[in-house]
Design a protein around this motif. Structure first.
Motif, PDB file in Angstrom:
ATOM      1  N   LEU A  23      -6.171  -9.505   9.223  1.00  0.00           N
ATOM      2  CA  LEU A  23      -6.545  -9.181  10.591  1.00  0.00           C
ATOM      3  C   LEU A  23      -7.675 -10.087  11.084  1.00  0.00           C
ATOM      4  O   LEU A  23      -7.626 -10.604  12.198  1.00  0.00           O
ATOM      5  CB  LEU A  23      -6.982  -7.714  10.683  1.00  0.00           C
ATOM      6  CG  LEU A  23      -7.461  -7.252  12.063  1.00  0.00           C
ATOM      7  CD1 LEU A  23      -6.298  -7.251  13.048  1.00  0.00           C
ATOM      8  CD2 LEU A  23      -8.092  -5.864  11.996  1.00  0.00           C
ATOM      9  N   ALA A  24      -8.683 -10.286  10.236  1.00  0.00           N
ATOM     10  CA  ALA A  24      -9.866 -11.037  10.649  1.00  0.00           C
ATOM     11  C   ALA A  24      -9.539 -12.472  11.038  1.00  0.00           C
ATOM     12  O   ALA A  24     -10.113 -13.025  11.986  1.00  0.00           O
ATOM     13  CB  ALA A  24     -10.917 -11.018   9.535  1.00  0.00           C
ATOM     14  N   ASN A  25      -8.586 -13.104  10.337  1.00  0.00           N
ATOM     15  CA  ASN A  25      -8.264 -14.502  10.662  1.00  0.00           C
ATOM     16  C   ASN A  25      -7.095 -14.643  11.628  1.00  0.00           C
ATOM     17  O   ASN A  25      -6.628 -15.753  11.904  1.00  0.00           O
ATOM     18  CB  ASN A  25      -7.995 -15.309   9.378  1.00  0.00           C
ATOM     19  CG  ASN A  25      -6.789 -14.801   8.599  1.00  0.00           C
ATOM     20  OD1 ASN A  25      -5.951 -14.074   9.129  1.00  0.00           O
ATOM     21  ND2 ASN A  25      -6.700 -15.177   7.328  1.00  0.00           N
TER      22      ASN A  25
ATOM     23  N   HIS B 126      -5.324   4.501  11.367  1.00  0.00           N
ATOM     24  CA  HIS B 126      -4.966   4.889  10.002  1.00  0.00           C
ATOM     25  C   HIS B 126      -5.795   4.112   8.982  1.00  0.00           C
ATOM     26  O   HIS B 126      -6.236   4.675   7.968  1.00  0.00           O
ATOM     27  CB  HIS B 126      -3.474   4.625   9.759  1.00  0.00           C
ATOM     28  CG  HIS B 126      -2.574   5.512  10.548  1.00  0.00           C
ATOM     29  ND1 HIS B 126      -1.243   5.232  10.752  1.00  0.00           N
ATOM     30  CD2 HIS B 126      -2.806   6.675  11.192  1.00  0.00           C
ATOM     31  CE1 HIS B 126      -0.695   6.179  11.481  1.00  0.00           C
ATOM     32  NE2 HIS B 126      -1.630   7.060  11.768  1.00  0.00           N
ATOM     33  N   VAL B 127      -5.992   2.818   9.252  1.00  0.00           N
ATOM     34  CA  VAL B 127      -6.792   1.984   8.345  1.00  0.00           C
ATOM     35  C   VAL B 127      -8.202   2.536   8.215  1.00  0.00           C
ATOM     36  O   VAL B 127      -8.742   2.680   7.111  1.00  0.00           O
ATOM     37  CB  VAL B 127      -6.824   0.516   8.841  1.00  0.00           C
ATOM     38  CG1 VAL B 127      -7.856  -0.306   8.053  1.00  0.00           C
ATOM     39  CG2 VAL B 127      -5.447  -0.119   8.724  1.00  0.00           C
ATOM     40  N   VAL B 128      -8.816   2.840   9.345  1.00  0.00           N
ATOM     41  CA  VAL B 128     -10.194   3.340   9.339  1.00  0.00           C
ATOM     42  C   VAL B 128     -10.279   4.702   8.640  1.00  0.00           C
ATOM     43  O   VAL B 128     -11.211   4.953   7.861  1.00  0.00           O
ATOM     44  CB  VAL B 128     -10.750   3.416  10.775  1.00  0.00           C
ATOM     45  CG1 VAL B 128     -12.083   4.157  10.800  1.00  0.00           C
ATOM     46  CG2 VAL B 128     -10.921   2.019  11.341  1.00  0.00           C
TER      47      VAL B 128
ATOM     48  N   ASP C  34     -10.776  -7.055   7.811  1.00  0.00           N
ATOM     49  CA  ASP C  34      -9.419  -6.529   7.628  1.00  0.00           C
ATOM     50  C   ASP C  34      -9.372  -5.013   7.547  1.00  0.00           C
ATOM     51  O   ASP C  34      -8.300  -4.415   7.669  1.00  0.00           O
ATOM     52  CB  ASP C  34      -8.793  -7.132   6.364  1.00  0.00           C
ATOM     53  CG  ASP C  34      -8.427  -8.605   6.538  1.00  0.00           C
ATOM     54  OD1 ASP C  34      -8.527  -9.104   7.677  1.00  0.00           O
ATOM     55  OD2 ASP C  34      -8.056  -9.248   5.536  1.00  0.00           O
ATOM     56  N   ASN C  35     -10.515  -4.381   7.329  1.00  0.00           N
ATOM     57  CA  ASN C  35     -10.582  -2.916   7.287  1.00  0.00           C
ATOM     58  C   ASN C  35     -11.089  -2.327   8.593  1.00  0.00           C
ATOM     59  O   ASN C  35     -11.448  -1.146   8.648  1.00  0.00           O
ATOM     60  CB  ASN C  35     -11.490  -2.467   6.131  1.00  0.00           C
ATOM     61  CG  ASN C  35     -10.931  -2.861   4.780  1.00  0.00           C
ATOM     62  OD1 ASN C  35      -9.734  -2.791   4.559  1.00  0.00           O
ATOM     63  ND2 ASN C  35     -11.809  -3.295   3.884  1.00  0.00           N
TER      64      ASN C  35
ATOM     65  N   ALA D 138     -14.350  -0.511  14.535  1.00  0.00           N
ATOM     66  CA  ALA D 138     -13.779  -0.667  15.878  1.00  0.00           C
ATOM     67  C   ALA D 138     -12.262  -0.701  15.757  1.00  0.00           C
ATOM     68  O   ALA D 138     -11.718  -1.355  14.853  1.00  0.00           O
ATOM     69  CB  ALA D 138     -14.285  -1.933  16.550  1.00  0.00           C
ATOM     70  N   VAL D 139     -11.571   0.006  16.645  1.00  0.00           N
ATOM     71  CA  VAL D 139     -10.113   0.040  16.614  1.00  0.00           C
ATOM     72  C   VAL D 139      -9.559  -0.163  18.021  1.00  0.00           C
ATOM     73  O   VAL D 139     -10.211   0.138  19.019  1.00  0.00           O
ATOM     74  CB  VAL D 139      -9.584   1.379  16.040  1.00  0.00           C
ATOM     75  CG1 VAL D 139     -10.086   1.605  14.629  1.00  0.00           C
ATOM     76  CG2 VAL D 139      -9.975   2.549  16.931  1.00  0.00           C
TER      77      VAL D 139
END
Length: 366
Positions: free
Chosen positions: A243-245, A225-227, A195-196, A206-207
């Motif tokens: 995000l991951a799921n 922005h998250v990263v 999620d990050n 990775a973005v």
């Protein structure tokens, strides 16, 4: 992009990058070290390997979604392989320029991944355009003579010739140069992230398109922005939820005429999952602002959980609906109910009133 990079005082090096390890990158025979590595290599158009395709590309007849933006002149006729978002958006652009367009789609409808009501409505609206032909349930076989697309429909072969043929069957993540450092890659060829946006390797992120969750510019920007927040160790900065799921609330917008915007689950997906839901729809033909703008086609459709009244999906087609979807995303992201949306005062006259109307109807149903 150059001005943005300069303004941010970023050192920009043009070349082909290769990761030596998680802290070392090689570009143009020069080596650079880093504490954190952010992979933002994007995606490329998927290319078919059918007979005659390589020759047609070499001849300049078969082009992708980047090349079509740099044509030397307007074509007399455009053949499009693929009736997804990219294909339909470009079809809209060229038919507005009075250019003959043919869409050849393998599935039973264009925009097949959308809620069926959106797909049907867009198909109906496009069918009124004289210079557009849509062929569905068609299997492309080959390209002959560098400008003739051969396909099969209902067991019968047919063909379309044109000035150009746009290959619009999707995009693939670009991970070249980074596979050798132990990154976990999904079955679809994307880099797995949490999620990050961090990969399985600590300090490597990775973005954007390369993580394959959703190949949209606004998702890539949010990921950046998250990263940045993660690297700067900001506890209350921008984040992703789920995000991951794959359960992140992400709006998708299609810039056709009229526009389409969608978020969450479709009605077909809800039925497939066995989720009990309520559905309501409000037509822009009953919206004063839409009628005043001579834009009465389309509708707002909301789907809500029968028990909790939380919004499960929203599907809009109409004038400027890409400007309206954010309200629904905010509600979904914060677990608001249709009652909350219905109790929000929407300005009159406005297109957004349609959202309030639909929410009120769903609230009554619940």
């Amino acid at each position: 992009m150059g001005l943005v990079v300069k303004t941010a005082k970023v050192t920009y090096i043009q070349g082909v990058a290769e990761a030596i390890d998680k802290n070392t990158i090689k570009v143009n025979d020069e080596t650079y070290t880093c504490d954190n590595l952010v992979i933002a290599t994007g995606s490329l158009p998927i290319k078919l390997g059918l007979p005659g395709f390589a020759e047609a590309r070499e001849a300049g007849f078969l082009i992708d979604s980047s090349q079509i933006l740099d044509l030397p002149g307007l074509p007399k006729k455009l053949v499009i392989i693929g009736g997804g978002v990219i294909g339909v958006e470009f079809a809209n652009v060229f038919i507005d320029l009075d250019i003959e367009v043919v869409i050849i789609e393998g599935q039973s409808s264009i925009l097949a991944t959308l809620d069926k009501e959106l797909s049907k409505t867009m198909t109906k609206l496009l069918s009124t355009r004289e210079n557009l032909k849509i062929v569905t349930d068609a299997k492309v076989l080959e390209i002959k003579n560098n400008n003739e697309v051969i396909y099969e429909k209902d067991g019968v072969q047919a063909s379309e010739t044109g000035t150009y043929c746009l290959e619009a069957i999707g995009r693939r993540p670009v991970t070249d140069g980074f596979q050798n450092i132990g990154l976990e890659i999904s079955q679809r060829g994307a880099i797995d992230v949490n999620d990050n946006c961090e990969t399985n390797i600590k300090g490597v992120y990775a973005v954007g398109d390369v993580f394959g969750k959703s190949m949209l510019a606004h998702v890539a920007q949010h990921a950046g922005h998250v990263v940045a927040n993660q690297i700067l160790k900001k506890d209350h900065g921008t984040t992703f939820k789920n995000l991951a799921n794959g359960n992140t609330v992400i709006p998708a917008c299609i810039y056709t005429h009229p526009e389409i915007s969608t978020v969450g689950l479709t009605e077909e997906q809800l039925k497939e999952k066995g989720i009990e839901y309520n559905s309501a729809k409000f037509a822009f033909a009953a919206n004063g602002k839409a009628l005043a703008d001579d834009s009465g086609s389309g509708f707002v459709k909301l789907l809500s959980d029968k028990k909790t009244k939380k919004i499960l999906g929203a599907h809009l087609i109409g004038h400027r609906v890409t400007e309206m979807i954010a309200e629904i995303c905010l509600a979904m992201d914060n677990d608001l109910t249709v009652s909350d949306v219905a109790n929000t005062i929407h300005p009159h006259p406005s297109m957004s009133e349609a959202i309030g109307e639909v929410a009120e109807e769903l609230d009554r149903k619940a």
